[in-house]
Scaffold this motif. Structure first.
Motif, mmCIF file in Angstrom:
data_model
loop_
_atom_site.group_PDB
_atom_site.id
_atom_site.type_symbol
_atom_site.label_atom_id
_atom_site.label_comp_id
_atom_site.label_asym_id
_atom_site.label_seq_id
_atom_site.Cartn_x
_atom_site.Cartn_y
_atom_site.Cartn_z
ATOM 1 N N TRP A 42 0.831 -1.203 0.000
ATOM 2 C CA TRP A 42 0.000 0.000 0.000
ATOM 3 C C TRP A 42 0.868 1.257 0.000
ATOM 4 O O TRP A 42 0.616 2.198 -0.749
ATOM 5 C CB TRP A 42 -0.942 0.001 1.203
ATOM 6 C CG TRP A 42 -1.922 1.133 1.185
ATOM 7 C CD1 TRP A 42 -1.833 2.297 1.892
ATOM 8 C CD2 TRP A 42 -3.124 1.227 0.411
ATOM 9 N NE1 TRP A 42 -2.911 3.109 1.606
ATOM 10 C CE2 TRP A 42 -3.713 2.470 0.705
ATOM 11 C CE3 TRP A 42 -3.754 0.362 -0.486
ATOM 12 C CZ2 TRP A 42 -4.912 2.884 0.127
ATOM 13 C CZ3 TRP A 42 -4.953 0.778 -1.065
ATOM 14 C CH2 TRP A 42 -5.517 2.018 -0.769
ATOM 15 N N LEU A 61 2.365 1.686 -3.383
ATOM 16 C CA LEU A 61 1.367 2.194 -4.321
ATOM 17 C C LEU A 61 1.236 3.709 -4.241
ATOM 18 O O LEU A 61 1.038 4.393 -5.253
ATOM 19 C CB LEU A 61 0.014 1.532 -4.029
ATOM 20 C CG LEU A 61 -1.211 2.023 -4.797
ATOM 21 C CD1 LEU A 61 -1.099 1.654 -6.272
ATOM 22 C CD2 LEU A 61 -2.486 1.450 -4.201
ATOM 23 N N LEU A 62 1.372 4.252 -3.049
ATOM 24 C CA LEU A 62 1.199 5.683 -2.828
ATOM 25 C C LEU A 62 2.505 6.472 -2.967
ATOM 26 O O LEU A 62 2.516 7.674 -2.686
ATOM 27 C CB LEU A 62 0.608 5.928 -1.439
ATOM 28 C CG LEU A 62 -0.793 5.357 -1.173
ATOM 29 C CD1 LEU A 62 -1.220 5.656 0.258
ATOM 30 C CD2 LEU A 62 -1.813 5.889 -2.160
ATOM 31 N N TYR A 76 3.577 1.759 -8.040
ATOM 32 C CA TYR A 76 2.958 3.015 -8.496
ATOM 33 C C TYR A 76 2.941 3.061 -10.021
ATOM 34 O O TYR A 76 1.931 3.460 -10.627
ATOM 35 C CB TYR A 76 3.722 4.209 -7.940
ATOM 36 C CG TYR A 76 3.204 5.545 -8.433
ATOM 37 C CD1 TYR A 76 2.236 6.247 -7.719
ATOM 38 C CD2 TYR A 76 3.659 6.087 -9.644
ATOM 39 C CE1 TYR A 76 1.742 7.464 -8.183
ATOM 40 C CE2 TYR A 76 3.168 7.307 -10.112
ATOM 41 C CZ TYR A 76 2.221 7.984 -9.374
ATOM 42 O OH TYR A 76 1.727 9.181 -9.844
ATOM 43 N N TRP A 121 0.219 0.930 -11.367
ATOM 44 C CA TRP A 121 -1.062 1.618 -11.171
ATOM 45 C C TRP A 121 -1.239 2.720 -12.208
ATOM 46 O O TRP A 121 -2.304 2.849 -12.827
ATOM 47 C CB TRP A 121 -1.099 2.205 -9.757
ATOM 48 C CG TRP A 121 -2.245 3.135 -9.502
ATOM 49 C CD1 TRP A 121 -3.514 2.797 -9.117
ATOM 50 C CD2 TRP A 121 -2.229 4.565 -9.614
ATOM 51 N NE1 TRP A 121 -4.287 3.926 -8.985
ATOM 52 C CE2 TRP A 121 -3.526 5.021 -9.289
ATOM 53 C CE3 TRP A 121 -1.254 5.497 -9.959
ATOM 54 C CZ2 TRP A 121 -3.875 6.374 -9.303
ATOM 55 C CZ3 TRP A 121 -1.592 6.847 -9.978
ATOM 56 C CH2 TRP A 121 -2.882 7.275 -9.647
ATOM 57 N N TYR A 126 -13.046 3.638 -6.866
ATOM 58 C CA TYR A 126 -12.776 3.141 -5.514
ATOM 59 C C TYR A 126 -14.006 3.187 -4.615
ATOM 60 O O TYR A 126 -13.963 3.606 -3.463
ATOM 61 C CB TYR A 126 -11.603 3.911 -4.892
ATOM 62 C CG TYR A 126 -10.379 3.894 -5.787
ATOM 63 C CD1 TYR A 126 -9.928 2.693 -6.345
ATOM 64 C CD2 TYR A 126 -9.706 5.065 -6.116
ATOM 65 C CE1 TYR A 126 -8.824 2.667 -7.200
ATOM 66 C CE2 TYR A 126 -8.599 5.038 -6.965
ATOM 67 C CZ TYR A 126 -8.167 3.844 -7.498
ATOM 68 O OH TYR A 126 -7.081 3.820 -8.346
ATOM 69 N N TRP A 180 -8.755 -1.998 -2.625
ATOM 70 C CA TRP A 180 -8.569 -0.601 -2.225
ATOM 71 C C TRP A 180 -9.326 -0.242 -0.947
ATOM 72 O O TRP A 180 -9.260 0.892 -0.490
ATOM 73 C CB TRP A 180 -9.020 0.336 -3.354
ATOM 74 C CG TRP A 180 -10.467 0.164 -3.749
ATOM 75 C CD1 TRP A 180 -11.570 0.676 -3.118
ATOM 76 C CD2 TRP A 180 -10.979 -0.565 -4.872
ATOM 77 N NE1 TRP A 180 -12.730 0.308 -3.757
ATOM 78 C CE2 TRP A 180 -12.387 -0.446 -4.859
ATOM 79 C CE3 TRP A 180 -10.374 -1.298 -5.898
ATOM 80 C CZ2 TRP A 180 -13.205 -1.051 -5.826
ATOM 81 C CZ3 TRP A 180 -11.194 -1.892 -6.857
ATOM 82 C CH2 TRP A 180 -12.585 -1.762 -6.815
ATOM 83 N N ALA A 218 -7.681 4.849 2.021
ATOM 84 C CA ALA A 218 -8.371 4.991 0.736
ATOM 85 C C ALA A 218 -8.453 6.447 0.296
ATOM 86 O O ALA A 218 -8.444 6.740 -0.907
ATOM 87 C CB ALA A 218 -9.771 4.380 0.824
ATOM 88 N N LEU A 232 -5.441 7.358 -1.784
ATOM 89 C CA LEU A 232 -5.500 6.838 -3.154
ATOM 90 C C LEU A 232 -6.458 7.677 -3.998
ATOM 91 O O LEU A 232 -6.185 7.952 -5.171
ATOM 92 C CB LEU A 232 -5.935 5.375 -3.136
ATOM 93 C CG LEU A 232 -5.965 4.678 -4.494
ATOM 94 C CD1 LEU A 232 -4.589 4.700 -5.166
ATOM 95 C CD2 LEU A 232 -6.477 3.241 -4.352
ATOM 96 N N TRP A 233 -7.570 8.092 -3.417
ATOM 97 C CA TRP A 233 -8.509 8.991 -4.096
ATOM 98 C C TRP A 233 -7.799 10.277 -4.525
ATOM 99 O O TRP A 233 -7.890 10.705 -5.681
ATOM 100 C CB TRP A 233 -9.676 9.300 -3.170
ATOM 101 C CG TRP A 233 -10.621 10.355 -3.658
ATOM 102 C CD1 TRP A 233 -10.455 11.707 -3.575
ATOM 103 C CD2 TRP A 233 -11.868 10.142 -4.334
ATOM 104 N NE1 TRP A 233 -11.533 12.355 -4.137
ATOM 105 C CE2 TRP A 233 -12.401 11.426 -4.612
ATOM 106 C CE3 TRP A 233 -12.578 9.011 -4.703
ATOM 107 C CZ2 TRP A 233 -13.624 11.592 -5.258
ATOM 108 C CZ3 TRP A 233 -13.802 9.171 -5.348
ATOM 109 C CH2 TRP A 233 -14.316 10.449 -5.615
ATOM 110 N N GLN A 265 -4.632 10.794 -4.896
ATOM 111 C CA GLN A 265 -3.591 10.495 -5.881
ATOM 112 C C GLN A 265 -4.180 10.416 -7.283
ATOM 113 O O GLN A 265 -3.613 10.967 -8.237
ATOM 114 C CB GLN A 265 -2.905 9.179 -5.519
ATOM 115 C CG GLN A 265 -1.829 8.728 -6.501
ATOM 116 C CD GLN A 265 -1.050 7.543 -5.960
ATOM 117 O OE1 GLN A 265 -0.236 7.708 -5.049
ATOM 118 N NE2 GLN A 265 -1.290 6.351 -6.508
#
Length: 343
Positions: free
Chosen positions: A148, A151-152, A159, A162, A188, A198, A207, A210-211, A213
């Protein structure tokens, strides 16, 4: 509030009510570069609050508009909202087969021309697994805490995977922007549940991060300005607010509500609507997924700006008479009404 009235309240030792001081929220998109079409759609949705509810139907990628057409055959009305998805699977789950994506833009253009408002969902494949992917074990899967964080973190391998997925979708959204079609995008969704990869991560680094991002990537990197951003959790049980990125990060709110398993409890408790209204703070609020239709009486008590039935579930969970009654209700607006209203 007039200055003399405010002074009078102060002399009495009373505060002016916040709603009177601040005034109702204005239909201003979170993206300052939003297209005129997106701004017009948002203003239209604001104008429906408390008065009308848009009918809506989700359609799976492999069947395009089959369920929307079924509603029209039954009720004589096309739903005001055409919902779709970008898919994730291969031929083993053909209704969500990504091979149909090239057909999506033409179908959306057709539905928009007919008068529909477009809502796009995205069951994104787990970036660690890639696509095509099965639903079980692909969409319904997990990332470790370390994954996670990767990913961010821009520049990391995960990343980049993604970003490659989002680049692919951006190509379709750019075609729709060129065609001047505004899109309500609900990425998401159901993030307050633990089933999607997610989901189940509250707090600012969960979450919501991620939104943020994705919003930044699509608006600043891809310059996608035809999107209205709809945050749509699962039923608003306690703690839903810990997944909320904030009112300044969303244009619209919604909630996905299905009957609770093995429960005779009401499908649409008033407290859930009140909780979402409080989070929305005056922004348009929808019933973003459902199977059981709210009745006209329920819509009067819970005046969602739109509802979106999830494909064939509509016909499994409601009788033909119930569907017809909702679509004929004066509060409910269908595609023909939208065509008039957005002119």
């Amino acid at each position: 509030m007039r200055p003399l009235c405010f002074l009078f309240l102060c002399l009495l030792g009373l505060s002016a009510p916040l709603a009177l001081v601040a005034g109702p929220p204005k239909p201003r998109p979170i993206n300052p570069h939003a297209t005129p079409e997106a701004r017009r759609l948002l203003a239209y949705l604001y104008g429906l609050r408390g008065k009308h509810t848009l009918s809506g139907m989700h359609n799976v990628l492999g069947l395009m508009s089959a369920t929307t057409d079924s509603v029209q055959r039954l009720t004589g009305e096309y739903p005001a909202i055409w919902g779709g998805d970008f898919g994730f699977a291969d031929s083993t789950h053909d209704i969500d087969n990504i091979k149909y994506r090239p057909l999506l833009v033409a179908e959306i253009k057709k539905q928009h021309q007919r008068g529909a408002i477009i809502v796009l969902s995205y069951h994104q494949a787990n970036p660690a697994l890639g696509e095509p992917t099965p639903f079980e074990g692909g969409i319904l899967s997990k990332l470790t805490d370390a994954q996670w964080q990767e990913l961010l973190t821009p520049g990391t391998p995960l990343y980049q995977k993604w970003a490659a997925q989002m680049d692919l979708l951006a190509g379709y959204l750019q075609q729709l922007q060129a065609a001047r079609i505004p899109i309500i995008f609900r990425p998401y969704h159901e993030m307050n549940g633990g089933w999607f990869w997610w989901g189940g991560r509250p707090g600012p680094q969960g979450a919501a991060a991620l939104w943020n991002q994705l919003y930044k990537y699509y608006t600043q990197h891809h310059h996608l300005n035809n999107i209205l951003w709809a945050w749509t959790p699962d039923k608003p049980t306690p703690g839903v607010e810990t997944f909320f990125p904030g009112r300044d990060k969303v244009d619209l709110l919604g909630t996905d509500i299905y009957p609770r398993k093995d429960s005779a409890a009401a499908v649409y408790p008033q407290r859930w609507y009140a909780a979402m209204q409080q989070l929305a703070g005056g922004k348009p609020l929808g019933l973003s997924e459902q199977s059981v239709l709210p009745t006209p009486a329920q819509l009067a008590q819970q005046p969602y700006v739109w509802f979106m039935s999830w494909g064939k579930m509509l016909f499994n969970a409601n009788s033909a008479a119930e569907i017809k009654r909702v679509y004929a209700d004066p509060r409910v607006l269908n595609a023909g009404d939208v065509t008039k209203g957005l002119k």
